[in-house]
Design an enzyme around this catalytic site. Structure first.
Site, PDB file in Angstrom:
ATOM      1  N   ASN A   5      -0.293   2.316  12.130  1.00  0.00           N
ATOM      2  CA  ASN A   5      -0.922   1.193  13.110  1.00  0.00           C
ATOM      3  C   ASN A   5       0.011   0.916  14.500  1.00  0.00           C
ATOM      4  OD1 ASN A   5      -2.148  -0.191  14.092  1.00  0.00           O
ATOM      5  ND2 ASN A   5      -2.334  -2.145  12.989  1.00  0.00           N
ATOM      6  N   TRP A   6       0.246   1.547  15.251  1.00  0.00           N
ATOM      7  CA  TRP A   6       1.695   1.658  16.087  1.00  0.00           C
ATOM      8  C   TRP A   6       0.861   0.021  16.762  1.00  0.00           C
ATOM      9  CZ3 TRP A   6       2.989   6.900  18.966  1.00  0.00           C
ATOM     10  CH2 TRP A   6       3.715   7.278  17.751  1.00  0.00           C
ATOM     11  N   LYS A   7       0.028   0.106  16.707  1.00  0.00           N
ATOM     12  CA  LYS A   7      -1.164  -1.368  17.559  1.00  0.00           C
ATOM     13  C   LYS A   7      -0.025  -1.171  19.068  1.00  0.00           C
ATOM     14  CE  LYS A   7       0.628  -4.441  13.453  1.00  0.00           C
ATOM     15  NZ  LYS A   7       0.978  -5.220  12.903  1.00  0.00           N
ATOM     16  N   HIS A  89      -8.874  -6.550  12.346  1.00  0.00           N
ATOM     17  CA  HIS A  89      -7.226  -5.999  12.042  1.00  0.00           C
ATOM     18  C   HIS A  89      -6.871  -8.398  12.479  1.00  0.00           C
ATOM     19  CE1 HIS A  89      -2.856  -6.512  12.522  1.00  0.00           C
ATOM     20  NE2 HIS A  89      -2.594  -5.763  11.155  1.00  0.00           N
ATOM     21  N   GLU A  91      -4.642  -9.400  13.908  1.00  0.00           N
ATOM     22  CA  GLU A  91      -4.396  -9.962  15.195  1.00  0.00           C
ATOM     23  C   GLU A  91      -5.690  -9.810  16.587  1.00  0.00           C
ATOM     24  OE1 GLU A  91      -0.757  -6.650  15.610  1.00  0.00           O
ATOM     25  OE2 GLU A  91       0.014  -7.652  13.715  1.00  0.00           O
ATOM     26  N   GLU A 159      -4.576  -7.305   4.208  1.00  0.00           N
ATOM     27  CA  GLU A 159      -3.079  -7.925   4.934  1.00  0.00           C
ATOM     28  C   GLU A 159      -2.626  -9.059   4.955  1.00  0.00           C
ATOM     29  OE1 GLU A 159      -1.965  -4.417   7.302  1.00  0.00           O
ATOM     30  OE2 GLU A 159      -2.978  -5.351   8.654  1.00  0.00           O
ATOM     31  N   GLY A 165       4.613  -8.155   9.603  1.00  0.00           N
ATOM     32  CA  GLY A 165       5.533  -7.898  10.558  1.00  0.00           C
ATOM     33  C   GLY A 165       6.374  -8.858  10.121  1.00  0.00           C
ATOM     34  N   SER A 205       4.022  -5.820   6.315  1.00  0.00           N
ATOM     35  CA  SER A 205       5.206  -5.533   6.068  1.00  0.00           C
ATOM     36  C   SER A 205       6.072  -3.932   4.940  1.00  0.00           C
ATOM     37  CB  SER A 205       6.538  -6.557   5.322  1.00  0.00           C
ATOM     38  OG  SER A 205       6.635  -7.511   6.039  1.00  0.00           O
ATOM     39  N   GLY A 226       2.225  -0.599   9.768  1.00  0.00           N
ATOM     40  CA  GLY A 226       2.651  -1.208  11.100  1.00  0.00           C
ATOM     41  C   GLY A 226       3.346  -0.444  11.646  1.00  0.00           C
ATOM     42  N   GLY A 227       5.259  -1.553  10.913  1.00  0.00           N
ATOM     43  CA  GLY A 227       6.551  -1.526  11.805  1.00  0.00           C
ATOM     44  C   GLY A 227       7.276   0.018  11.989  1.00  0.00           C
TER      45      GLY A 227
HETATM   46  P1  PGA Z   1       4.291  -4.556   9.896  1.00  0.00           P
HETATM   47  O1  PGA Z   1       2.299  -4.630  10.070  1.00  0.00           O
HETATM   48  O2  PGA Z   1       3.761  -2.791   8.288  1.00  0.00           O
HETATM   49  O3  PGA Z   1       4.551  -4.454  10.267  1.00  0.00           O
HETATM   50  O4  PGA Z   1       3.894  -5.445   8.658  1.00  0.00           O
HETATM   51  C1  PGA Z   1       1.264  -3.914   9.292  1.00  0.00           C
HETATM   52  C2  PGA Z   1      -0.276  -4.604  10.050  1.00  0.00           C
HETATM   53  O5  PGA Z   1      -0.361  -5.481  11.040  1.00  0.00           O
HETATM   54  O6  PGA Z   1      -1.056  -3.458   9.770  1.00  0.00           O
END
Ligand code: PGA
Length: 243
Positions: A5-7, A89, A91, A159, A165, A205, A226-227
């Protein structure tokens, strides 16, 4: 399954990251997906053509089309080459006040368009501290997933909001407890066969150095990353840990 997930990260130069992934992908290997920002989706699917990499969206509107400035429909994602869409998600739930009912309606819209949905659930730190994790997850599962789920059209991502993050992850026992619980809820509602076939991803994470142990937990079928999905080297290591 490894889903990236590149957000809201990446402009065209970032597309070159996926080139280094191709050699780690094979038809008999784990399914690998990247959900880039919408502006990169069509470019990414073009670049990934002929490879095993799949692409997806990060959200879609509940309506099929219409007067919704700035929004993107499920059909538009399909048109740009998406096979999946992430929905609900945390967010989106916090930045855009998305409710379980909205996530459920979007999931139905996505299915009609032919997309597979990755529906996200997860508790906040306060909810975990209040020993309410399973209550929250149970409510999100019941409220966000429409009837008609199958192992083909649905993936669920657990999640924990406090792990996204932050570099913090739940213990393996905590991950296992929630994944077993989600599996049981899906089996109860959709029947054992369907409930067992829905893939359950852990997200929050996930890094090269913790991926293997997380993948060893029962009912963990992969990760939503994500990251660490932004750099091919890290994402490749996570893909390798799935083999
Ligand atoms: P993260 O994000 O791996 O950067 O913690 C995961 C996500 O929000 O899908």
């Amino acid at each position: 399954m490894a889903a990236g997930n590149w957000k809201m990260n990446g402009t065209s130069p970032a597309l070159s990251e996926i080139d280094a992934l191709f050699e780690h992908l094979s038809a008999d290997g784990p399914e690998v997906l990247i959900c880039p920002p919408a502006t990169l989706l069509a470019l990414m699917t073009e670049r990934a053509a002929g490879s095993e990499l799949k692409c997806g969206g990060q959200d879609c509107h509940v309506a099929a089309s219409g007067a919704h400035t700035g929004d993107i429909s499920a059909n538009m994602l399909v048109d740009a080459g998406a096979e999946y869409v992430i929905l609900g998600h945390s967010e989106r739930r916090s930045d855009h006040a998305e409710t379980d009912a909205m996530v459920r309606a979007k999931t139905e819209t996505a299915w009609v368009a032919g997309l597979r949905s990755i529906v996200c659930v997860g508790e906040t730190e306060a909810e975990r501290d209040a020993a309410n994790t399973l209550g929250i997850i149970g409510g999100q599962i019941a409220g966000s997933i429409p009837d008609g789920a199958t192992g083909e059209n649905l993936v669920v991502a657990y999640e924990p909001v406090w792990a996204i993050g932050t570099g913090r992850t739940p213990t393996l026992d905590q991950i296992g407890e929630v994944h077993d619980f989600i599996r049981a809820r899906l089996e109860k509602r959709f029947g054992e066969g369907v409930g067992r076939s829905v893939r359950l991803l852990y997200g929050g994470s996930v890094k090269p150095d913790n991926a293997s142990e997380i993948f060893s937990v029962s009912n963990v079928d992969g990760a939503l990353v994500g990251g660490a999905s932004l750099k091919a080297q890290d994402f490749s290591a996570i893909i390798a840990a799935l083999r």
